[in-house]
Design a protein around this motif. Sequence first.
Motif, PDB file in Angstrom:
ATOM      1  N   ASP A 118     -10.135 -18.569 -12.378  1.00 25.84           N
ATOM      2  CA  ASP A 118      -9.267 -18.071 -13.442  1.00 25.84           C
ATOM      3  C   ASP A 118      -8.218 -17.132 -12.865  1.00 25.84           C
ATOM      4  OD1 ASP A 118     -10.649 -19.455 -15.422  1.00 25.84           O
ATOM      5  OD2 ASP A 118     -12.059 -17.797 -15.747  1.00 25.84           O
ATOM      6  N   LEU A 119      -6.995 -17.294 -13.336  1.00 27.91           N
ATOM      7  CA  LEU A 119      -5.891 -16.448 -12.904  1.00 27.91           C
ATOM      8  C   LEU A 119      -5.554 -15.422 -13.977  1.00 27.91           C
ATOM      9  CD1 LEU A 119      -3.593 -19.202 -11.390  1.00 27.91           C
ATOM     10  CD2 LEU A 119      -4.349 -17.164 -10.151  1.00 27.91           C
ATOM     11  N   PRO A 120      -4.994 -14.278 -13.596  1.00 27.50           N
ATOM     12  CA  PRO A 120      -4.528 -13.315 -14.595  1.00 27.50           C
ATOM     13  C   PRO A 120      -3.435 -13.948 -15.463  1.00 27.50           C
ATOM     14  CG  PRO A 120      -4.579 -12.326 -12.405  1.00 27.50           C
ATOM     15  CD  PRO A 120      -4.794 -13.797 -12.224  1.00 27.50           C
ATOM     16  N   PRO A 121      -3.281 -13.491 -16.690  1.00 27.63           N
ATOM     17  CA  PRO A 121      -2.220 -14.029 -17.556  1.00 27.63           C
ATOM     18  C   PRO A 121      -0.853 -13.947 -16.883  1.00 27.63           C
ATOM     19  CG  PRO A 121      -3.692 -12.606 -18.798  1.00 27.63           C
ATOM     20  CD  PRO A 121      -4.070 -12.444 -17.354  1.00 27.63           C
ATOM     21  N   GLY A 122      -0.100 -15.037 -16.967  1.00 26.85           N
ATOM     22  CA  GLY A 122       1.256 -15.057 -16.429  1.00 26.85           C
ATOM     23  C   GLY A 122       1.369 -15.418 -14.971  1.00 26.85           C
ATOM     24  N   VAL A 123       0.235 -15.604 -14.282  1.00 21.89           N
ATOM     25  CA  VAL A 123       0.263 -15.950 -12.860  1.00 21.89           C
ATOM     26  C   VAL A 123       0.008 -17.452 -12.701  1.00 21.89           C
ATOM     27  CG1 VAL A 123      -0.793 -15.582 -10.596  1.00 21.89           C
ATOM     28  CG2 VAL A 123      -0.518 -13.658 -12.165  1.00 21.89           C
ATOM     29  N   ALA A 174       1.534 -18.033  -5.210  1.00 22.76           N
ATOM     30  CA  ALA A 174       1.161 -17.561  -6.548  1.00 22.76           C
ATOM     31  C   ALA A 174       2.323 -16.717  -7.039  1.00 22.76           C
ATOM     32  CB  ALA A 174      -0.118 -16.741  -6.495  1.00 22.76           C
ATOM     33  N   GLU A 175       2.760 -16.974  -8.247  1.00 25.35           N
ATOM     34  CA  GLU A 175       3.929 -16.284  -8.789  1.00 25.35           C
ATOM     35  C   GLU A 175       3.582 -15.612 -10.114  1.00 25.35           C
ATOM     36  OE1 GLU A 175       7.630 -19.110  -7.497  1.00 25.35           O
ATOM     37  OE2 GLU A 175       6.024 -20.017  -8.685  1.00 25.35           O
ATOM     38  N   ALA A 176       4.187 -14.458 -10.337  1.00 27.70           N
ATOM     39  CA  ALA A 176       4.078 -13.747 -11.601  1.00 27.70           C
ATOM     40  C   ALA A 176       5.488 -13.487 -12.104  1.00 27.70           C
ATOM     41  CB  ALA A 176       3.325 -12.429 -11.421  1.00 27.70           C
ATOM     42  N   ASP A 177       5.808 -14.048 -13.258  1.00 27.36           N
ATOM     43  CA  ASP A 177       7.160 -13.922 -13.820  1.00 27.36           C
ATOM     44  C   ASP A 177       8.224 -14.357 -12.817  1.00 27.36           C
ATOM     45  OD1 ASP A 177       6.165 -12.896 -16.253  1.00 27.36           O
ATOM     46  OD2 ASP A 177       6.021 -10.898 -15.371  1.00 27.36           O
ATOM     47  N   GLY A 178       7.941 -15.431 -12.082  1.00 26.42           N
ATOM     48  CA  GLY A 178       8.898 -15.984 -11.140  1.00 26.42           C
ATOM     49  C   GLY A 178       8.970 -15.274  -9.812  1.00 26.42           C
ATOM     50  N   ARG A 179       8.150 -14.248  -9.600  1.00 28.44           N
ATOM     51  CA  ARG A 179       8.151 -13.489  -8.350  1.00 28.44           C
ATOM     52  C   ARG A 179       6.942 -13.897  -7.522  1.00 28.44           C
ATOM     53  NH1 ARG A 179       6.390  -7.205  -7.750  1.00 28.44           N
ATOM     54  NH2 ARG A 179       7.000  -6.869  -5.573  1.00 28.44           N
ATOM     55  N   VAL A 180       7.138 -14.132  -6.226  1.00 31.40           N
ATOM     56  CA  VAL A 180       6.031 -14.492  -5.347  1.00 31.40           C
ATOM     57  C   VAL A 180       5.181 -13.251  -5.080  1.00 31.40           C
ATOM     58  CG1 VAL A 180       5.372 -15.301  -3.060  1.00 31.40           C
ATOM     59  CG2 VAL A 180       7.288 -16.373  -4.242  1.00 31.40           C
ATOM     60  N   VAL A 181       3.888 -13.328  -5.438  1.00 31.78           N
ATOM     61  CA  VAL A 181       2.985 -12.195  -5.229  1.00 31.78           C
ATOM     62  C   VAL A 181       1.902 -12.520  -4.201  1.00 31.78           C
ATOM     63  CG1 VAL A 181       3.415 -11.276  -7.526  1.00 31.78           C
ATOM     64  CG2 VAL A 181       1.498 -12.850  -7.176  1.00 31.78           C
ATOM     65  N   ALA A 214      -7.865 -17.668  -5.885  1.00 30.56           N
ATOM     66  CA  ALA A 214      -7.321 -18.837  -6.587  1.00 30.56           C
ATOM     67  C   ALA A 214      -6.383 -19.630  -5.689  1.00 30.56           C
ATOM     68  CB  ALA A 214      -6.586 -18.388  -7.853  1.00 30.56           C
ATOM     69  N   LEU A 215      -5.581 -18.925  -4.890  1.00 32.15           N
ATOM     70  CA  LEU A 215      -4.679 -19.587  -3.946  1.00 32.15           C
ATOM     71  C   LEU A 215      -5.478 -20.360  -2.905  1.00 32.15           C
ATOM     72  CD1 LEU A 215      -1.591 -19.739  -3.088  1.00 32.15           C
ATOM     73  CD2 LEU A 215      -2.152 -17.904  -1.492  1.00 32.15           C
ATOM     74  N   THR A 216      -6.572 -19.754  -2.439  1.00 31.70           N
ATOM     75  CA  THR A 216      -7.443 -20.414  -1.474  1.00 31.70           C
ATOM     76  C   THR A 216      -8.092 -21.647  -2.090  1.00 31.70           C
ATOM     77  OG1 THR A 216      -7.880 -18.330  -0.337  1.00 31.70           O
ATOM     78  CG2 THR A 216      -9.463 -20.109   0.000  1.00 31.70           C
ATOM     79  N   ALA A 217      -8.567 -21.523  -3.322  1.00 32.98           N
ATOM     80  CA  ALA A 217      -9.227 -22.642  -3.997  1.00 32.98           C
ATOM     81  C   ALA A 217      -8.273 -23.805  -4.219  1.00 32.98           C
ATOM     82  CB  ALA A 217      -9.806 -22.173  -5.326  1.00 32.98           C
ATOM     83  N   ALA A 218      -7.021 -23.506  -4.549  1.00 29.88           N
ATOM     84  CA  ALA A 218      -6.041 -24.573  -4.766  1.00 29.88           C
ATOM     85  C   ALA A 218      -5.786 -25.339  -3.472  1.00 29.88           C
ATOM     86  CB  ALA A 218      -4.730 -23.976  -5.291  1.00 29.88           C
ATOM     87  N   ARG A 219      -5.690 -24.615  -2.364  1.00 29.53           N
ATOM     88  CA  ARG A 219      -5.497 -25.286  -1.078  1.00 29.53           C
ATOM     89  C   ARG A 219      -6.742 -26.091  -0.687  1.00 29.53           C
ATOM     90  NH1 ARG A 219      -3.713 -20.520   2.787  1.00 29.53           N
ATOM     91  NH2 ARG A 219      -4.949 -19.294   1.317  1.00 29.53           N
ATOM     92  N   ALA A 220      -7.911 -25.558  -1.016  1.00 29.92           N
ATOM     93  CA  ALA A 220      -9.150 -26.276  -0.701  1.00 29.92           C
ATOM     94  C   ALA A 220      -9.254 -27.565  -1.495  1.00 29.92           C
ATOM     95  CB  ALA A 220     -10.354 -25.376  -0.975  1.00 29.92           C
ATOM     96  N   ARG A 221      -8.870 -27.533  -2.763  1.00 30.31           N
ATOM     97  CA  ARG A 221      -8.915 -28.757  -3.578  1.00 30.31           C
ATOM     98  C   ARG A 221      -7.982 -29.813  -3.004  1.00 30.31           C
ATOM     99  NH1 ARG A 221      -8.950 -24.880  -7.794  1.00 30.31           N
ATOM    100  NH2 ARG A 221      -6.734 -25.238  -8.243  1.00 30.31           N
TER     101      ARG A 221
END
Length: 261
Positions: A118-123, A174-181, A214-221
């Motif tokens: 699960d990601l924080p809202p907006g990410v 991973a981006e929040a409001d269009g900004r790379v975080v 979450a970024l790690t999990a996406a790459r793993a998938r």
Amino acid sequence: MNEDAALLTAYDAQLRGAAEVAGSLSSDRSGPLWRGIFATSGFVSYESLDGVADVDALIAQTVAYFAALPQVEEFEWKTRGHDRPADLGARLEAHGLVPEEVETVMVGDARALAVNVDLPPGVVVRRVDDLPEREAVVTEAARMQREVFGRGPTAAEVLDRLDRSAGLETFWVAEADGRVVSAGRLARVEDTEFAGLWGGATLPEWRGRGIYRALTAARARAAVAGGVRYLHSDCSAMSRPILERSGLLAVTTSTPYVWHR
């Protein structure tokens, strides 16, 4: 053979030597060493130094080789904690190479990380190297990574490497409001069962919210979907707990020894 030993054996056999210089502009072999050139830097890899009669002479020859290449500003000799001889690090320092931060080599089943997080809202997390806007996003991400680590490749170097990888490397943010975080790469190692997790960085104010996981999990998938069996990463003390909770095991350490012109 226990799981740790089996993973280390696979790591040594599949990821050291030719595999570590596969993305270089050019490479050659000298005895047990593979030597690669990456733009203005060099890299030394090997599976084992067992059987080398004079390690000091091998180091001296390697320094002379890179010193004779005017485009090379520095080169890295990457050691592992289980390398022999046991005093290899001291020998490298005696020849002018400087040790950098020790990292932990993590290896494990890619499926262990390929979970939903699960990601924080907006990410949002997405792959960007195959998108029209990739140059702008990778440029922002590379700048962020250099701020976090204090060093690292420029955006131009990352983009060039992505182009030369012919799809083996992918870039994720991973981006929040269009900004790379947060950002990181997934690099499949051709003709092996492995892919690497590289460059994972998160802005300090966004840490502790599950974004890196979450970024790690996406790459793993993505890795599992591409037929990858194992993932590996040279990780910092900050990243290690996340990877351990996901099932990766610490199999050895890695220490870069760097020669500067």
